[in-house]
Design an enzyme around this catalytic site. Structure first.
Site, PDB file in Angstrom:
ATOM      1  N   SER A   1     -27.825 -27.538  20.089  1.00 11.97           N
ATOM      2  CA  SER A   1     -26.861 -27.076  19.098  1.00 11.97           C
ATOM      3  C   SER A   1     -27.379 -26.979  17.673  1.00 11.97           C
ATOM      4  O   SER A   1     -26.713 -26.402  16.813  1.00 11.97           O
ATOM      5  CB  SER A   1     -25.623 -27.980  19.116  1.00 11.97           C
ATOM      6  OG  SER A   1     -24.962 -27.868  20.351  1.00 11.97           O
TER       7      SER A   1
ATOM      8  N   SER B   1     -24.077 -25.302  19.088  1.00  7.72           N
ATOM      9  CA  SER B   1     -22.730 -25.299  18.542  1.00  7.72           C
ATOM     10  C   SER B   1     -22.672 -25.415  17.012  1.00  7.72           C
ATOM     11  O   SER B   1     -21.586 -25.379  16.432  1.00  7.72           O
ATOM     12  CB  SER B   1     -21.922 -26.457  19.150  1.00  7.72           C
ATOM     13  OG  SER B   1     -22.477 -27.719  18.804  1.00  7.72           O
TER      14      SER B   1
ATOM     15  N   LYS C   1     -21.324 -29.526   9.299  1.00  5.95           N
ATOM     16  CA  LYS C   1     -20.570 -29.133  10.486  1.00  5.95           C
ATOM     17  C   LYS C   1     -19.240 -29.882  10.520  1.00  5.95           C
ATOM     18  O   LYS C   1     -19.166 -31.075  10.178  1.00  5.95           O
ATOM     19  CB  LYS C   1     -21.413 -29.449  11.722  1.00  5.95           C
ATOM     20  CG  LYS C   1     -20.902 -28.889  13.033  1.00  5.95           C
ATOM     21  CD  LYS C   1     -21.933 -29.159  14.119  1.00  5.95           C
ATOM     22  CE  LYS C   1     -21.518 -28.622  15.474  1.00  5.95           C
ATOM     23  NZ  LYS C   1     -22.572 -28.859  16.492  1.00  5.95           N
TER      24      LYS C   1
END
Length: 540
Positions: A230, A206, A130
């Site tokens: 997330s 996310s 990420k």
């Protein structure tokens, strides 16, 4: 500098990195069709045969070929980075490709194997990461324009350093929603990340790009973060496994977040993969390194080898309604089918029994969450957005009405309330005599892009700091009758139940989360192994 200038910085960085893939890993893929289907997963077959062979192999089998030198690290890394470029063209999931770094690393690993043997248990294994997780020499933005002109990171995330010491390599950085602060996948900087199973749906957030890459077949394992769901939401929406660890398990040293200094609820980093065995292997070998010696925020808790966990009996709670918002009928059906299949059965010598579990949820939980996530009433992120004129998503009238800037006395009171609540949940857990809980991840199989989202099914476990493993179960079939929607419990429930339109969620994966007490991640992985989640074959 305008917001468009900031977006240009972002897009130029991305485009330049795609061009570097062609330089270091030439080969690309077959041409895209004129019409792109809503389920883009079959388009993985546009990869050339050698690449397709690599990305469709299981994680443990892949590691075996790498360790024996049957496949080179350069070949495997090339296959995955080319697959990731294809995935990005279809579902918009990447922020930056790390071709030069990945190529040099793979070359080193191949040379090390020839001269000295494998570097470690992850030898040659490509990891996606990420974007907010720090990578040396690259900026991290947390999907916000404020950081686009910031200085490059001086060091890798400590966890990246640790996985590379065991032979892993990172090859692509993935995107998420604005400020990595939503269960949706939209950012004004890059747009929406699309679900490979149904591109009218979000991947969740996310860790949006991580979910999309794994679902498509362009990442065998990646690192996401979780502060309110997330890791678990994208894992469930995308039909893969994901582990949200306890705070203090894995290092987040050297990363950029949207809420630095806020100690009410802390983000955690964890693995996401379509191969549950890799998540087990990852956790075991990272914790073996005693990461608490590199990061003082971590707890010195050893890892219990999952294969050594041999209980005679497990009592699992299960929930189909949290008392606030009903999950849609397909979610309830999937949980009830899981219970029906396994209740009273003995699996690998373990007797499994289920019992209904209703969580203890304070009446003012929404107020508590807004205070914890927005103790400054959003003042900091508003200032960040003003730097380049980035539009902020409207949090809605309910949030605006409850958000207020906390005084220090409010902080003391909210911390006290949170800690009392954690103890209450634990006392209730012991009273109910359960080892773990099967719990919804979300109210629906996924979410239509940029629609309101209900996060309490995941956020609750961040508040109490319980780990969770996402277990993929099945897919949504719009033609199937899952039963009627229940009577709404309140106005908010009525709004979310009104969003149930089966045809909109067709083909979307359906998953659950397995929740357990703090630092019981090994037990949760054991439960996941016993219940045997179902990951859909790639290319279908």
């Amino acid at each position: 500098m305008t917001f468009q200038d900031a977006k240009d910085i972002y897009n130029n960085r991305l485009q330049k990195s795609i061009e570097e893939v062609d330089k270091y890993f030439p080969g690309s893929h077959k041409p895209l069709p004129d019409t792109i289907p809503s389920n883009v997963r079959p388009l993985l077959k546009l990869l050339h045969d050698e690449d397709y062979e690599v990305v469709t192999l299981g994680g443990i089998e892949l590691l075996d070929k790498l360790a024996k030198g049957e496949w080179s690290a350069v070949r495997v890394t090339g296959a995955y980075i080319r697959a990731a470029v294809l995935a990005h063209k279809l579902v918009n999931c990447a922020t930056e490709f790390l071709a030069e770094r990945a190529y040099n690393r793979a070359k080193f690993l191949d040379e090390h194997l020839a001269q000295k043997g494998p570097v470690g248990p992850f030898h040659g294994l490509p990891f996606s990461v990420k974007e907010l997780l720090g990578v040396k020499g690259h900026i991290s933005t947390c999907e916000n324009s404020f950081f686009l002109d910031s200085e490059p990171m001086e060091k890798d995330l400590v966890l990246i350093q640790q996985l590379e010491s065991q032979g892993g390599t990172i090859f692509v950085r993935t995107n998420g929603p604005q400020l990595c602060n939503s269960l949706d996948s939209y950012s004004p900087v890059h747009g929406s990340t699309l679900n490979p199973y149904n591109t009218s749906l979000t991947t969740g957030g996310s860790s949006s790009g991580e979910g999309a890459l794994a679902a498509f077949g362009a990442s065998i394992i990646g690192l996401g973060t979780d502060i309110g769901g997330s890791i678990r939401a994208p894992s469930s929406f995308c039909g893969i496994y994901g582990l949200k660890p306890t705070r203090g398990r894995l290092s987040m040293l050297n990363c950029v977040g949207s809420n630095p200094g806020n100690d009410f609820i802390k983000a955690v980093v964890g693995p996401m993969s379509r191969d549950l065995r890799l998540i087990d292997l990852f956790m075991e070998n990272i914790i073996k390194q005693k990461p608490w010696k590199d990061d003082v925020s971590l707890e010195a808790v050893p890892w219990e080898i999952v294969s050594s966990i041999q209980p005679k009996k497990l009592t699992l709670g299960y929930t189909t309604f949290d008392g606030v918002a009903h999950p849609h009928p397909p979610i309830v059906h999937a949980i009830e089918e899981l219970v029906k299949k396994n209740d009273g059965k003995t699996v690998d010598g373990v007797e499994i029994t289920f019992k209904k579990y209703t969580p203890v949820i304070p009446e003012d939980i929404i107020h508590m969450l807004i205070g914890m996530f927005m103790p400054d009433a959003g003042e900091r992120i508003k200032k960040w957005s003003e730097k380049f004129g980035e539009p902020l998503d409207d949090p809605g009238p309910e949030v605006k009405a409850l958000a207020k800037k906390l005084e220090i006395s409010d902080v003391f009171a909210l911390n006290t309330k949170r800690d009392k609540y954690r103890q209450t949940v634990w006392e209730d857990w012991k009273k109910q005599g359960i080892d773990a809980v099967i719990y919804p991840v979300y109210i629906s199989p996924s979410s239509v892009i940029r629609t309101p989202n209900y996060g309490l099914y995941t956020m609750l476990w961040n508040v109490v700091d319980y780990p969770g493993v996402t277990l993929p179960l099945t897919k949504m079939d719009a033609k199937k009758d899952y039963g009627p929607t229940p009577e709404p419990a309140n106005d908010m429930d009525k709004k979310f139940l009104g969003m149930y339109e089966p045809e909109k969620f067709d083909n979307a994966p359906i998953g659950v989360q397995i929740i357990g007490p703090r630092f019981e991640e090994p037990l949760l992985l054991k439960v996941a192994q016993l219940l045997q989640g179902t990951v859909q074959p790639l290319g279908e």
